[in-house]
Design a protein around this motif. Structure first.
Motif, short mmCIF file in Angstrom:
data_model
loop_
_atom_site.label_atom_id
_atom_site.label_comp_id
_atom_site.label_asym_id
_atom_site.label_seq_id
_atom_site.Cartn_x
_atom_site.Cartn_y
_atom_site.Cartn_z
N ASP A 26 34.97 37.66 28.74
CA ASP A 26 36.02 36.70 28.38
C ASP A 26 37.40 37.36 28.38
O ASP A 26 38.37 36.79 28.88
CB ASP A 26 35.76 36.09 27.00
N ALA A 27 37.49 38.56 27.82
CA ALA A 27 38.77 39.26 27.76
C ALA A 27 39.27 39.61 29.15
O ALA A 27 40.45 39.41 29.47
CB ALA A 27 38.64 40.54 26.91
N VAL A 28 38.37 40.10 29.99
CA VAL A 28 38.77 40.45 31.36
C VAL A 28 39.21 39.21 32.13
O VAL A 28 40.21 39.24 32.85
CB VAL A 28 37.63 41.19 32.10
N SER A 29 38.49 38.11 31.95
CA SER A 29 38.90 36.89 32.66
C SER A 29 40.26 36.39 32.17
O SER A 29 41.07 35.90 32.96
CB SER A 29 37.84 35.80 32.54
N ASP A 30 40.53 36.54 30.86
CA ASP A 30 41.87 36.20 30.35
C ASP A 30 42.93 37.08 31.00
O ASP A 30 44.00 36.61 31.39
CB ASP A 30 41.95 36.39 28.83
N ASN A 31 42.64 38.37 31.09
CA ASN A 31 43.60 39.31 31.68
C ASN A 31 43.88 38.95 33.14
O ASN A 31 45.04 38.92 33.57
CB ASN A 31 43.06 40.74 31.59
N ILE A 32 42.83 38.67 33.90
CA ILE A 32 43.01 38.36 35.32
C ILE A 32 43.74 37.03 35.49
O ILE A 32 44.64 36.91 36.32
CB ILE A 32 41.65 38.34 36.05
N SER A 33 43.40 36.05 34.67
CA SER A 33 44.04 34.74 34.84
C SER A 33 45.52 34.75 34.43
O SER A 33 46.28 33.89 34.87
CB SER A 33 43.29 33.66 34.06
N ASN A 34 45.93 35.71 33.62
CA ASN A 34 47.33 35.78 33.19
C ASN A 34 48.11 36.89 33.89
O ASN A 34 49.25 37.17 33.51
CB ASN A 34 47.40 35.97 31.68
N LEU A 35 47.52 37.48 34.88
CA LEU A 35 48.11 38.60 35.60
C LEU A 35 49.49 38.28 36.18
O LEU A 35 50.38 39.12 36.17
CB LEU A 35 47.15 39.00 36.72
N ASN A 36 49.68 37.07 36.65
CA ASN A 36 50.93 36.70 37.31
C ASN A 36 51.81 35.78 36.48
O ASN A 36 52.68 35.11 37.02
CB ASN A 36 50.62 36.05 38.66
N ASN A 37 51.59 35.74 35.18
CA ASN A 37 52.42 34.92 34.31
C ASN A 37 53.76 35.60 34.04
O ASN A 37 53.81 36.64 33.41
CB ASN A 37 51.72 34.65 32.97
N ALA A 38 54.80 34.97 34.52
CA ALA A 38 56.14 35.51 34.31
C ALA A 38 56.75 34.93 33.04
O ALA A 38 56.45 33.79 32.67
CB ALA A 38 57.03 35.17 35.50
N THR A 39 57.56 35.72 32.38
CA THR A 39 58.34 35.25 31.23
C THR A 39 59.77 35.76 31.40
O THR A 39 60.05 36.58 32.28
CB THR A 39 57.78 35.78 29.89
N THR A 40 60.63 35.30 30.55
CA THR A 40 62.00 35.79 30.58
C THR A 40 62.02 37.23 30.09
O THR A 40 61.10 37.68 29.43
CB THR A 40 62.90 34.93 29.66
N THR A 41 63.09 37.92 30.40
CA THR A 41 63.20 39.31 29.95
C THR A 41 63.39 39.37 28.44
O THR A 41 63.12 40.41 27.83
CB THR A 41 64.35 40.03 30.66
N ALA A 42 63.80 38.29 27.83
CA ALA A 42 63.95 38.26 26.37
C ALA A 42 62.61 38.03 25.68
O ALA A 42 62.47 38.33 24.49
CB ALA A 42 64.92 37.15 25.97
N GLY A 43 61.61 37.53 26.41
CA GLY A 43 60.30 37.25 25.83
C GLY A 43 59.34 38.40 26.02
O GLY A 43 59.64 39.42 26.63
N GLU A 44 58.16 38.21 25.44
CA GLU A 44 57.09 39.20 25.58
C GLU A 44 56.20 38.82 26.76
O GLU A 44 55.95 37.65 27.00
CB GLU A 44 56.22 39.24 24.32
N ALA A 45 55.71 39.84 27.45
CA ALA A 45 54.75 39.61 28.52
C ALA A 45 53.38 39.33 27.90
O ALA A 45 53.12 39.69 26.74
CB ALA A 45 54.67 40.85 29.42
N PHE A 46 52.52 38.69 28.67
CA PHE A 46 51.14 38.51 28.23
C PHE A 46 50.57 39.89 27.91
O PHE A 46 50.76 40.84 28.64
CB PHE A 46 50.30 37.85 29.33
N ARG A 47 49.86 39.99 26.80
CA ARG A 47 49.32 41.26 26.35
C ARG A 47 47.85 41.37 26.75
O ARG A 47 47.03 40.54 26.36
CB ARG A 47 49.49 41.40 24.85
#
Length: 139
Positions: A26-47
């Protein structure tokens, strides 16, 4: 592992492994599915998620394994220059998670094989239990 407790004990211990490996999958699938999620530079990246496994009743041989917790990777991520991205800052940067797809695929294979191995133990223990029942019926 001793056979005291027979197939029921084997099923119980292997099922704890199945649960931990499922959480890892489950954790690995979460990581892979969020690999390309962009955020603003003021925000946090997916952890990135890391599953921490720990022995139950370590040293006794009776407890199996359990999820001891989930660790999170860095929220800093990596900055990528994409001036045309809708979330880009004034300098044209967006923040992406710092997750390596190759590493995630390796973890996916290891977790999948561990999951399958524990299910195989459950199947073999079930077969042994069924064989013991047949012996009892034939006596």
């Amino acid at each position: 592992m001793t056979m005291s407790g027979g197939p029921f004990r084997a099923i119980g211990i292997a099922s704890t492994g199945v649960t931990v490996y499922r959480k890892w999958l489950d954790a690995v699938s979460d990581n892979i599915s969020n690999l390309n999620n962009a955020t603003t530079t003021a925000g946090e990246a997916f952890r990135e998620r890391f599953v921490i496994a720990q022995a139950v009743d370590y040293g006794s041989g009776n407890g199996g394994v359990q999820v001891g917790g989930i660790e999170l990777g860095s929220a800093e991520g990596r900055l990528v220059h994409e001036p045309d991205h809708p979330l880009a800052d004034e300098n044209g940067y967006v923040r992406y998670p710092d997750i390596d797809l190759g590493s995630q695929m390796s973890q996916l294979m290891m977790a999948q094989r561990g999951y399958q191995a524990n299910l195989s133990v459950v199947d073999r223990a079930y077969d042994a239990y069924q064989a013991a029942l047949q012996l009892g019926r034939n006596s």
